[in-house]
Design an enzyme around this catalytic site. Structure first.
Site, PDB file in Angstrom:
ATOM      1  CB  SER A   1      -4.038  -2.688 -17.210  1.00  0.00           C
ATOM      2  OG  SER A   1      -5.329  -2.437 -16.593  1.00  0.00           O
TER       3      SER A   1
ATOM      4  CB  THR B   1     -10.399  -4.089 -15.687  1.00  0.00           C
ATOM      5  OG1 THR B   1      -9.029  -4.503 -15.853  1.00  0.00           O
ATOM      6  CG2 THR B   1     -10.975  -4.577 -14.308  1.00  0.00           C
TER       7      THR B   1
ATOM      8  CG  HIS C   1      -4.207  -7.571 -10.757  1.00  0.00           C
ATOM      9  ND1 HIS C   1      -3.491  -6.831  -9.705  1.00  0.00           N
ATOM     10  CD2 HIS C   1      -4.832  -6.661 -11.503  1.00  0.00           C
ATOM     11  CE1 HIS C   1      -3.815  -5.631  -9.963  1.00  0.00           C
ATOM     12  NE2 HIS C   1      -4.725  -5.542 -10.964  1.00  0.00           N
ATOM     13  NE  ARG C   2       1.695  -3.694 -11.844  1.00  0.00           N
ATOM     14  CZ  ARG C   2       2.856  -2.882 -12.212  1.00  0.00           C
ATOM     15  NH1 ARG C   2       4.172  -3.155 -11.792  1.00  0.00           N
ATOM     16  NH2 ARG C   2       2.394  -1.705 -12.691  1.00  0.00           N
TER      17      ARG C   2
ATOM     18  CG  ASN D   1      14.796 -12.179  10.396  1.00  0.00           C
ATOM     19  OD1 ASN D   1      13.568 -11.797  10.634  1.00  0.00           O
ATOM     20  ND2 ASN D   1      15.478 -12.822  11.328  1.00  0.00           N
TER      21      ASN D   1
ATOM     22  CE  LYS E   1     -11.276  -1.448  -8.596  1.00  0.00           C
ATOM     23  NZ  LYS E   1     -10.044  -1.326  -8.161  1.00  0.00           N
TER      24      LYS E   1
ATOM     25  CE  LYS F   1     -11.751  -0.701 -13.717  1.00  0.00           C
ATOM     26  NZ  LYS F   1     -10.761  -1.125 -12.707  1.00  0.00           N
TER      27      LYS F   1
END
EC number: 4.1.1.39
Length: 479
Positions: free
Chosen positions: A379, A173, A294-295, A123, A177, A175
């Site tokens: 990355s 990664t 992954h963030r 909060n 994607k 692509k």
């Protein structure tokens, strides 16, 4: 008013509003080894003294509310309340302070990052008396961290599973994607793995869309893994994104990945949520799967310097919740990340014991005891010319992930992967021979080009590509 009401109101209770600092600002408090400690960057509204602002943060993130309540008398506030125990001005800022708050351990459920964050950053971030508020760091005591499983396996177990030592791991990664069919997606995975990479990866928003359902993708990627392993003699992997709309669906996807025999799955831990992430981490440990994290969405929370939560806090939370890899920025690529600050939270991910070091943004000494470490993943906008710097900055226990820097090679995916592998091997060899990667990096790459036409072609394509912007989030420096 009845006699009963008069008696209740008259015994140790005075209704009304009083300053937070009278109860929650305690500069004489000596922190305990079992306290969770927090460092907040506080920007009070004009006219609000820092002591009141810091006390308000401590109150609203623990036992306090806006007015005195008679039920305070039914518990021991001294035992359960958060305490603002120290305040210091922020260097170079006129109206910002770092307020340190100590929370007693009994405020938090064991093994629950969800509960910890609900209390500490729930909060209070909407509190009107503050113009802005940012959680800069947390000290997690061993008595609390030991209630968490942590990473499913950790760095050493992953190296043993992959049988790969003495160098960073290489990834890519796939692509574009979004938009590829499952079969074409699997083909791209195979070409990259066959060319020399250790891993390929689903992008964070690849889940189960109409153009490529998750089960089809898993099957074709597993085929790519097995075919490339047979041809190279190396263990390969693809981060199969198990993130889904429900925890049940997420676990169903992880179960299918295990049945296919693949080594690793993936989760978007912020959009998926900490409860889902911890659930998946427990499943992965029990079933021998590595877990890549992954963030996605992190910059919404952590990029602004005066409000939100620093990524070092999210990194600590991930280590507790569970993950074997996590994206950590590159320092040299297209994404935000100051060098010293990035190395600070990289150490918090990998090491057992990290000393307080304000020059790297680390506010507290952190002791993880025996909790396994997490491999940082570099990355975003990196290519072969960055390889010396990445090898020098991140060291061996890292994943260097080249998406466009692999698939953008003029000769195709496999040559792009080969170029990255040659560049990495050249940098590791040069480092082991005692050469200075920071100073001699370009020379090392040029020398390797002489016996790798794939690397020479990659160097020519990306020779002028740079991402030179000042980072938004920087270390506070005294002026």
């Amino acid at each position: 008013m009845s006699p009963q009401t008069e008696t209740k109101a008259g015994v140790g209770f005075q209704a009304g509003v009083k300053d937070y600092k009278l109860t929650y600002y305690t500069p004489e408090y000596e922190t305990k080894d079992t306290d969770i400690l927090a460092a907040f960057r506080v920007s009070p509204q004009p006219g609000v003294p820092p002591e009141e602002a810091g006390a308000a943060v401590a109150a609203e993130s623990s036992t306090g509310t806006w007015t005195t309540v008679w039920t305070d008398g039914l518990t021991s506030l001294d035992r359960y309340k958060g305490r603002c125990y120290h305040i210091e001005p922020v260097a170079g800022e006129d109206s910002q302070w770092i307020c340190y708050v100590a929370y007693p351990l009994d405020l938090f459920e064991e093994g629950s990052v969800t509960n910890m964050f609900t209390s500490i950053v729930g909060n209070v971030f909407g509190f009107k008396a503050l113009r802005a508020l940012r959680l800069e760091d947390l000290r997690i005591p061993p008595t609390y961290s030991k209630t968490f499983q942590g990473p499913p396996h950790g760095i050493q177990v992953e190296r043993d599973k992959l049988n790969k030592y003495g160098r960073p791991l290489l990834g890519c990664t796939i692509k574009p994607k979004l938009g590829l069919s499952a079969k074409n997606y699997g083909r791209a995975c195979y070409e990259c793995l066959r060319g020399g990479l250790d891993f390929t990866k689903d992008d964070e928003n690849v889940n189960s869309q109409p153009f490529m359902r998750w089960r089809d993708r898993f099957v074709f990627c597993a085929e790519a893994i097995y075919k490339s392993q047979a041809e190279t003699g190396e263990i390969k992997g693809h981060y199969l994104n198990a993130t889904a709309g429900t925890c049940e669906e997420m676990i169903k996807r992880a179960v299918f990945a295990r049945e296919l025999g693949v080594p690793i799955v993936m989760h978007d831990y912020l959009t998926g949520g900490f409860t889902a992430n911890t659930t998946l981490a427990h499943y992965c440990r029990d079933n021998g799967l590595l877990l890549h994290i992954h963030r996605a969405m992190h910059a919404v929370i952590d990029r602004q310097k005066n409000h939100g939560m620093h990524f070092r806090v999210l990194a600590k939370a991930l280590r507790m919740s569970g993950g074997d890899h996590i994206h950590s920025g590159t320092v040299v690529g297209k994404l935000e990340g100051e060098r010293e600050m990035t190395l600070g939270f990289v150490d918090l991910l990998r090491d057992d014991f990290i000393e307080k070091d304000r020059a790297r943004g680390i506010f507290f000494t952190q002791d993880w005891v025996s909790m396994p470490g997490v491999i940082p993943v570099a990355s975003g906008g990196i290519h072969v010319w960055h390889m010396p710097a990445l090898t020098e900055i991140f060291g061996d226990d890292s994943v260097l992930q080249f998406g466009g820097g692999t698939l953008g090679h003029p000769w195709g995916n496999a040559p792009g992967a080969a170029a990255n592998r040659v560049a990495l091997e050249a940098c590791v060899q040069a480092r082991n021979e005692g050469r200075d990667l920071a100073r001699e990096g370009n020379e090392i790459i040029r020398a390797a080009c002489k016996w790798s036409p794939e690397l020479a072609a990659a160097c020519e394509v990306w020779k002028a590509i740079k991402f030179e912007f000042e980072p938004v989030d920087t270390i506070d420096k005294k002026v």
